[in-house]
Scaffold this active site. Structure first.
Site: not given
Lengths: 379, 509
Positions: A99, A145, A173, A193, A203, A206
């Site tokens: 991000k 959110f 993940r 993260r 965070n 993704h």
């Protein structure tokens, strides 16, 4: 390891005849030998177990391009059920993106990914607008959110990649850790993260949560039609072009190189991973034809696997290409190690051909090279 | 009707008057007479016109074609030229860039090579470098020396400053006292813990011992119980043996008794037979006697009766003779006659009587004989029946006895077998007992050996421990001595920089 036979369908664009030929491609994992069977003429086309081919099972996945004796082959499908059964788990695909606020940590992220044993099949820096983002986050529609999330992911460019590997979804993940960075810090302190995230919304990363959503998201960012819908962030002027060569990516030092570039004070405007065809490479390297006697070797090196092309700017925009050349160092890593031991090629290069990075040599070539990659190839 | 309606169209119209006829004028012609000619002429004109037009068109087309074609060719030529010039320009540009690149790379390479060459030092340079290096080293050494001197001064000062030392030592002592207290506390804690540990182990050991004792007692009791059971069994077996012996004896006695009885029976039977015989003889005699008497009595009675009847007859006759004189003579004759007849009759009667008598006699005899026969038969049958009965009884008895004897024998055999079995059992038991005893003895011996080993091990351990303790003690003494000397040494040379960080902080404060 048993001598298993893996079969794939591959395509080869034959330049002389200007046609695409389809082959059955067999790979024998025990002896590492290769067979190619021409489907149209029903004849064995090629049979070799040259050590120089140096292809591992991990290089074979759908969409990969491999270089066999100067021919660039593109794998389009599995050839039989056995291969499919055997590899479909190993070649699970997932989508991840960095991000906007942690895009400058790209080097660390790539290093973490390669350390984890995942393969980056595609990578692209692109910018999403509000519409794209809301399409992408369709599943969160109506949640509280969402607006925060949308404004967060549209505040700058994101770096998207498609990862391939065994259980790629769960492993990615696992690598990025729990959604909440504070929880991640408590539970998995080494996760991405935990290292780079700030709060639940910001965070930093993704990851797709299931094969279905991974397929959807990959289709969103890397459409199978081949036309990328989301714009990249090329600015075209006051920048230079840098390419991380395939041998460095295969050796897993791409992340280190990117970190080194960042540490030297340069900014990566845009980055994208390309699988170059020989014709494209020749076009790209046309300036070097007849100038350097390593030209054929350079062409072969550049089309021997995926490359990461970057547009680089920063540190006093006047004559950026000169400055970046200095950072890259002399072409020959041996000389570089003697005279400029801190340069990129001295640190990461192997030979004059496999010298880790290509950088624009002539200042007036810089816009051309940038344009070639980010406007012509990335249509 | 149609026919009646049909009126032919004619130009003649009849009037009312006869022979009045009017003829309608003919219609004028629809086209002028020369229309065909005109039409042909028109057509020819039009054709001519068209031909002219076509000709013109063709001419025009040709012109246009030529023009467009030429235009195209011109454009193509232009494009080609342009492309060619562009390509040339591009190539030129490329070539130019290549040249530039070549020169750039060449200059760079030259630069690099020069640099490389330059980096290889000359003798003079090396000497200068060495000199520089020597100077640098000298400076460094000097600096080091100065710092050492400074440090030494500092140390001297520290060593010689009485006040500092006393305060330091006092502080140190305080610290040490505090720590010693803490240590003592810890030691005590440790000791307590150890004590608790030992108490726990002792408790465990005691429990274990109690358990063992209980188990031993239980085992002993079980053993005793088992022995008693075996004894009981043996006693029972002996009693059974005794009873069997007794039974055998009793059976033998019974047999003897039975034999005796049988003998008595036989004797009695003989006696009975004899008696029966005598009795039969007597009876026969009695019967014979009786029949003789009855015969005699019968005879006498008959004689008497005959006599009585004769007399009565006579009287009667006499009476009649007296009554009837006349008839007397007659009667007399008749009487005589009758008398004679009578006599004859008598004689006959007597003879008959005699025959009857003889017959009777014979009959009686026969009767008697028959009766006798019958009786004898009866006796015989009775005897036979009795004999059968007796035989039966005797046989039954013999059978019984035989069975008894067999049973007895069997029982004896069984008893013998049981005795043997018992014997075997007893032997087995004895054997087992011996084995068990051996095992127990072995176990006890093992246990004893274990205990002895344990004792030896314990004593060895103890010795080892003592030795270790002694060693440790010696070591501790040595350490103590060393410690003391070191202490002394340290006390002699207190250093601030080797202090505990906490203390250092305290000192700095």
């Amino acid at each position: 390891m048993a001598d298993d036979r893996y079969a794939f369908m591959v395509e080869w664009y034959e330049e002389m005849a200007a046609r695409t030929r389809t082959f059955q491609f067999f790979y024998f994992s025990g002896s590492k030998s290769i067979e190619m069977f021409d489907i149209k003429t029903r004849k064995m086309f090629l049979k070799t177990n040259l050590a120089s081919c140096n292809i591992g099972l991990q290089d074979l996945y759908i969409g990969a391009s491999i270089n066999i004796l100067g021919r660039q082959l593109k794998i389009v499908d599995f050839g039989d059920d056995f291969t499919k059964r055997k590899l479909v788990n190993k070649l699970e695909k997932t989508l991840g993106y960095i991000k906007p606020d942690v895009c400058d940590k790209l080097g660390d992220v790539i290093e973490a990914i390669t350390d984890r044993g995942l393969l980056i099949a595609k990578m692209r820096l692109c910018k999403m607008d509000q519409n794209d983002a809301s399409t992408f986050y369709d599943e969160h529609k109506g949640k509280s959110f969402l607006s925060d999330l949308l404004s967060y992911v549209t505040q700058g460019p994101v770096i998207v990649f498609e990862l391939v590997g065994e259980n790629a979804i769960s492993r990615w993940r696992e690598l990025i850790g729990p959604t909440d960075p504070s929880k991640a810090r408590a539970e998995a302190s080494t996760s991405l993260r935990a290292r780079f995230g700030t709060d639940v919304t910001h965070n930093g990363f993704h990851g797709s949560d299931s094969p279905a959503s991974a397929a959807r998201e990959i289709e969103f960012f890397f459409p199978s039609s081949g036309r990328n819908t989301l714009p990249n962030c090329v600015c075209g002027a006051g920048s230079t072009c840098c390419i991380i060569k395939p041998h460095a990516i295969k050796a897993g030092i791409a992340g280190k190189i990117i970190n080194a570039i960042n540490d030297a004070g340069y900014k990566i405007n845009t980055i994208q991973q390309f699988d170059l065809e020989k014709a494209n490479v020749e076009e790209f390297y046309e300036v070097y034809k007849g100038v350097l006697h390593e030209y054929p070797g350079m062409v072969n090196e550049l089309c021997s696997g995926p490359v990461m092309a970057m547009e680089i700017s920063g540190r006093g925009s006047d004559n950026i290409s000169e400055a970046f050349r200095e950072t890259c160092g002399p072409m020959d890593p041996e000389i570089a190690r003697h005279l400029r031991p801190r340069t990129l090629r001295a640190l990461f290069g192997l030979t004059k051909v496999q010298n880790a990075v290509h950088c624009t040599d002539l200042p007036e070539d810089a816009p051309l090279e940038v344009e070639y990659f980010f406007k012509i190839l990335d249509r | 009707m149609m026919a009646s309606r049909y009126i032919p169209r004619t130009r003649e119209y009849r009037g009312i008057q006869p022979s009045s006829v009017a003829i309608r004028a003919k219609n004028p012609l629809p086209q002028p007479p020369d229309w065909l000619t005109r039409k042909n002429r028109d057509y020819d004109d039009r054709v001519k016109d068209l031909e002219a037009q076509v000709k013109e068109q063709k001419k025009q087309d040709l012109r246009t074609d030529f023009e467009t074609h030429t235009q195209k060719r011109i454009i193509a030529g232009n494009v080609k030229t342009k492309v060619k010039t562009l390509q040339q320009a591009n190539e030129f540009n490329l070539e130019c860039r290549r040249q530039k690149l070549k020169s750039l790379l060449a200059t760079e390479e030259a630069c690099l090579i020069r640099e490389m060459e330059e980096s290889e030092e000359t003798v003079l340079e090396r000497q200068a470098k060495m000199r520089e290096r020597a100077k640098f080293l000298k400076d460094k050494r000097e600096a080091e020396r100065l710092s050492v001197v400074q440090e030494k001064y500092d140390q001297q000062f520290r060593a010689q400053c009485e006040e500092l030392r006393s305060t330091l030592s006092k502080r140190h002592q305080d610290q040490v006292c505090l720590e010693r207290l803490e240590q003592l506390r810890q030691k005590e804690e440790l000791a307590q813990e150890k004590k608790a540990h030992e108490a726990m182990y002792a408790k465990l050991w005691e429990q274990d011992m109690l358990e063992k004792a209980a188990r031993e007692e239980r085992e002993a009791r079980e053993q005793h119980e088992r022995n008693r059971g075996v004894l009981e069994v043996l006693r029972k077996q002996m009693a059974a043996l005794e009873a069997q012996k007794e039974e055998g004896k009793r059976l033998k006695e019974e047999e003897a008794q039975l034999l005796k009885e049988q003998r008595a029976l036989w004797k009695m039977e003989d006696e009975k037979k004899r008696q029966e015989k005598t009795r039969k003889q007597q009876e026969t005699r009695d019967m014979l006697d009786r029949s003789l008497i009855s015969k005699a009595r019968k005879k006498a009675k008959e004689e008497q009766e005959q006599l009585a009847f004769d007399l009565k007859m006579l009287e009667q006759l006499l009476e009649e003779s007296r009554n009837e004189a006349m008839e007397t003579m007659q009667r007399k004759r008749e009487l005589r006659e009758e008398d004679r007849r009578y006599r004859e009759y008598l004689k006959q009667l007597m003879e008959e009587e005699k025959i009857r008598e003889a017959e009777l006699e014979k009959m009686i005899e026969r009767e008697v004989e028959a009766a006798w026969e019958k009786r004898i038969e009866q006796w015989r049958q009775e005897r036979k029946a009795r004999k059968l009965l007796l035989d039966d009884v005797m046989q039954g008895r013999a059978k019984q006895i035989q069975e008894r004897l067999l049973a007895n024998e069997k029982e004896q055999r069984e008893a013998a077998r049981e005795r043997e079995e018992l014997q075997r059992h007893i032997e087995e038991n004895q054997h087992y007992e011996a084995e068990q005893a051996g095992l127990r003895w072995q176990r006890a011996m093992d246990y004893q050996q274990d205990l002895v080993d344990q004792m030896a091990y314990n004593s060895r351990n103890r010795q080892e421990n003592q030795r270790l303790e002694l060693e440790e003690f010696l070591k501790a003494q040595q350490a103590e001595r060393e410690y003391q000397t070191r202490m002394k040494h340290v006390l002699d040379d207190p250093r601030l920089d080797k202090l505990h960080p906490m203390r250092r902080v305290m000192v700095s404060e």
